[in-house]
Write a protein that holds these residues in place. Structure first.
Motif, mmCIF file in Angstrom:
data_model
loop_
_atom_site.group_PDB
_atom_site.id
_atom_site.type_symbol
_atom_site.label_atom_id
_atom_site.label_comp_id
_atom_site.label_asym_id
_atom_site.label_seq_id
_atom_site.Cartn_x
_atom_site.Cartn_y
_atom_site.Cartn_z
ATOM 1 N N LYS A 45 108.137 141.168 70.404
ATOM 2 C CA LYS A 45 107.796 140.071 69.481
ATOM 3 C C LYS A 45 108.464 140.285 68.124
ATOM 4 C CE LYS A 45 103.587 138.546 71.693
ATOM 5 N NZ LYS A 45 102.194 138.175 71.554
ATOM 6 N N TRP A 46 108.499 141.528 67.678
ATOM 7 C CA TRP A 46 109.174 141.841 66.419
ATOM 8 C C TRP A 46 110.658 141.490 66.507
ATOM 9 C CZ3 TRP A 46 112.835 145.944 65.865
ATOM 10 C CH2 TRP A 46 113.251 146.190 64.552
ATOM 11 N N ALA A 47 111.305 141.929 67.570
ATOM 12 C CA ALA A 47 112.734 141.666 67.744
ATOM 13 C C ALA A 47 112.993 140.177 67.914
ATOM 14 C CB ALA A 47 113.272 142.444 68.949
ATOM 15 N N ALA A 48 112.126 139.494 68.639
ATOM 16 C CA ALA A 48 112.290 138.052 68.834
ATOM 17 C C ALA A 48 112.251 137.327 67.486
ATOM 18 C CB ALA A 48 111.195 137.520 69.756
ATOM 19 N N GLY A 49 111.361 137.766 66.608
ATOM 20 C CA GLY A 49 111.295 137.174 65.271
ATOM 21 C C GLY A 49 112.583 137.390 64.497
ATOM 22 N N LEU A 50 113.151 138.600 64.596
ATOM 23 C CA LEU A 50 114.412 138.880 63.902
ATOM 24 C C LEU A 50 115.566 138.051 64.459
ATOM 25 C CD1 LEU A 50 114.301 142.784 63.538
ATOM 26 C CD2 LEU A 50 113.850 141.060 61.781
ATOM 27 N N ASP A 101 107.330 135.012 73.731
ATOM 28 C CA ASP A 101 106.576 135.682 74.789
ATOM 29 C C ASP A 101 107.472 136.070 75.965
ATOM 30 O OD1 ASP A 101 104.118 135.649 73.473
ATOM 31 O OD2 ASP A 101 103.661 133.622 74.196
ATOM 32 N N GLU A 102 108.430 135.225 76.289
ATOM 33 C CA GLU A 102 109.349 135.540 77.386
ATOM 34 C C GLU A 102 110.186 136.774 77.050
ATOM 35 O OE1 GLU A 102 111.532 131.907 77.865
ATOM 36 O OE2 GLU A 102 109.921 130.951 79.023
ATOM 37 N N TYR A 103 110.645 136.856 75.805
ATOM 38 C CA TYR A 103 111.432 138.014 75.410
ATOM 39 C C TYR A 103 110.564 139.267 75.387
ATOM 40 C CZ TYR A 103 114.587 141.187 73.156
ATOM 41 O OH TYR A 103 115.367 142.279 72.904
ATOM 42 N N ALA A 104 109.340 139.155 74.876
ATOM 43 C CA ALA A 104 108.437 140.306 74.848
ATOM 44 C C ALA A 104 108.175 140.806 76.265
ATOM 45 C CB ALA A 104 107.124 139.933 74.160
ATOM 46 N N GLN A 105 108.011 139.895 77.210
ATOM 47 C CA GLN A 105 107.796 140.293 78.603
ATOM 48 C C GLN A 105 109.031 140.982 79.170
ATOM 49 O OE1 GLN A 105 104.893 140.181 80.111
ATOM 50 N NE2 GLN A 105 105.740 141.159 81.905
ATOM 51 N N ALA A 106 110.210 140.515 78.796
ATOM 52 C CA ALA A 106 111.456 141.149 79.250
ATOM 53 C C ALA A 106 111.567 142.574 78.715
ATOM 54 C CB ALA A 106 112.659 140.316 78.815
ATOM 55 N N VAL A 131 116.552 146.448 73.314
ATOM 56 C CA VAL A 131 116.232 145.780 72.050
ATOM 57 C C VAL A 131 117.386 145.916 71.065
ATOM 58 C CG1 VAL A 131 114.668 145.795 70.062
ATOM 59 C CG2 VAL A 131 113.749 145.958 72.380
ATOM 60 N N PHE A 132 117.924 147.106 70.941
ATOM 61 C CA PHE A 132 119.019 147.323 69.992
ATOM 62 C C PHE A 132 120.241 146.474 70.349
ATOM 63 C CE2 PHE A 132 122.754 149.922 68.625
ATOM 64 C CZ PHE A 132 122.631 149.662 67.269
ATOM 65 N N GLU A 133 120.612 146.467 71.618
ATOM 66 C CA GLU A 133 121.778 145.682 72.040
ATOM 67 C C GLU A 133 121.532 144.182 71.866
ATOM 68 O OE1 GLU A 133 124.795 146.788 72.781
ATOM 69 O OE2 GLU A 133 124.094 148.841 72.444
ATOM 70 N N ASP A 134 120.337 143.732 72.167
ATOM 71 C CA ASP A 134 120.009 142.311 71.988
ATOM 72 C C ASP A 134 120.058 141.915 70.510
ATOM 73 O OD1 ASP A 134 119.696 142.121 74.712
ATOM 74 O OD2 ASP A 134 117.502 142.004 74.658
ATOM 75 N N LEU A 135 119.522 142.779 69.657
ATOM 76 C CA LEU A 135 119.566 142.490 68.220
ATOM 77 C C LEU A 135 121.002 142.455 67.713
ATOM 78 C CD1 LEU A 135 116.536 144.639 66.994
ATOM 79 C CD2 LEU A 135 116.709 142.143 66.912
ATOM 80 N N LYS A 136 121.796 143.451 68.106
ATOM 81 C CA LYS A 136 123.208 143.471 67.701
ATOM 82 C C LYS A 136 123.933 142.232 68.202
ATOM 83 C CE LYS A 136 125.660 146.879 68.914
ATOM 84 N NZ LYS A 136 126.350 148.089 69.355
ATOM 85 N N GLY A 137 123.679 141.863 69.454
ATOM 86 C CA GLY A 137 124.321 140.693 70.048
ATOM 87 C C GLY A 137 123.948 139.394 69.365
ATOM 88 N N SER A 138 122.798 139.371 68.718
ATOM 89 C CA SER A 138 122.349 138.172 67.994
ATOM 90 C C SER A 138 122.829 138.158 66.559
ATOM 91 C CB SER A 138 120.831 138.087 67.954
ATOM 92 O OG SER A 138 120.254 138.263 69.173
#
Length: 106
Positions: free
Chosen positions: A35-40, A49-54, A72-79
């Motif tokens: 949820k934290w990463a999804a917010g960022l 919720d879908e991302y948190a479940q992933a 999480v790190f790769e997803d954040l970098k990719g975004s």
């Protein structure tokens, strides 16, 4: 049963309980981290919720936390989020401490 057998069973029960609580705390931490990463990343609504479940599911790939950290790190970098691996590790530690307290309280 002897006193030794009783003590052994007590230790086994405590170990099992501790393992169950740690599993619950880790799953809770992973959901909060997602949820934290999804917010960022700017996700909203059901996508959070879908991302948190992933993120929770990613923990079953390898033993330990590296699979969750990597996702999480790769997803954040990719975004395009400017975050370091250390930032994610610190957030994971902070959220795990919170989750352990929540699990203890029930």
């Amino acid at each position: 049963m002897t006193t030794f057998d009783d003590r052994e069973q007590g230790f086994e029960k405590k170990f099992a309980l501790d393992q169950e609580q740690e599993f619950k705390a880790t799953a809770r931490r992973n959901r909060a981290l997602g949820k934290w990463a999804a917010g960022l990343m700017g996700l909203e609504g059901k996508h959070v919720d879908e991302y948190a479940q992933a993120v929770v599911k990613s923990d079953f790939e390898l033993p330990g936390d590296e699979d969750v950290l990597r996702k999480v790190f790769e997803d954040l970098k990719g975004s395009g989020v400017n975050v370091t691996e250390g930032d994610v590790r610190m957030k994971m530690a902070e959220l795990l401490a919170q989750a352990r307290e929540e699990v203890k309280k029930g």
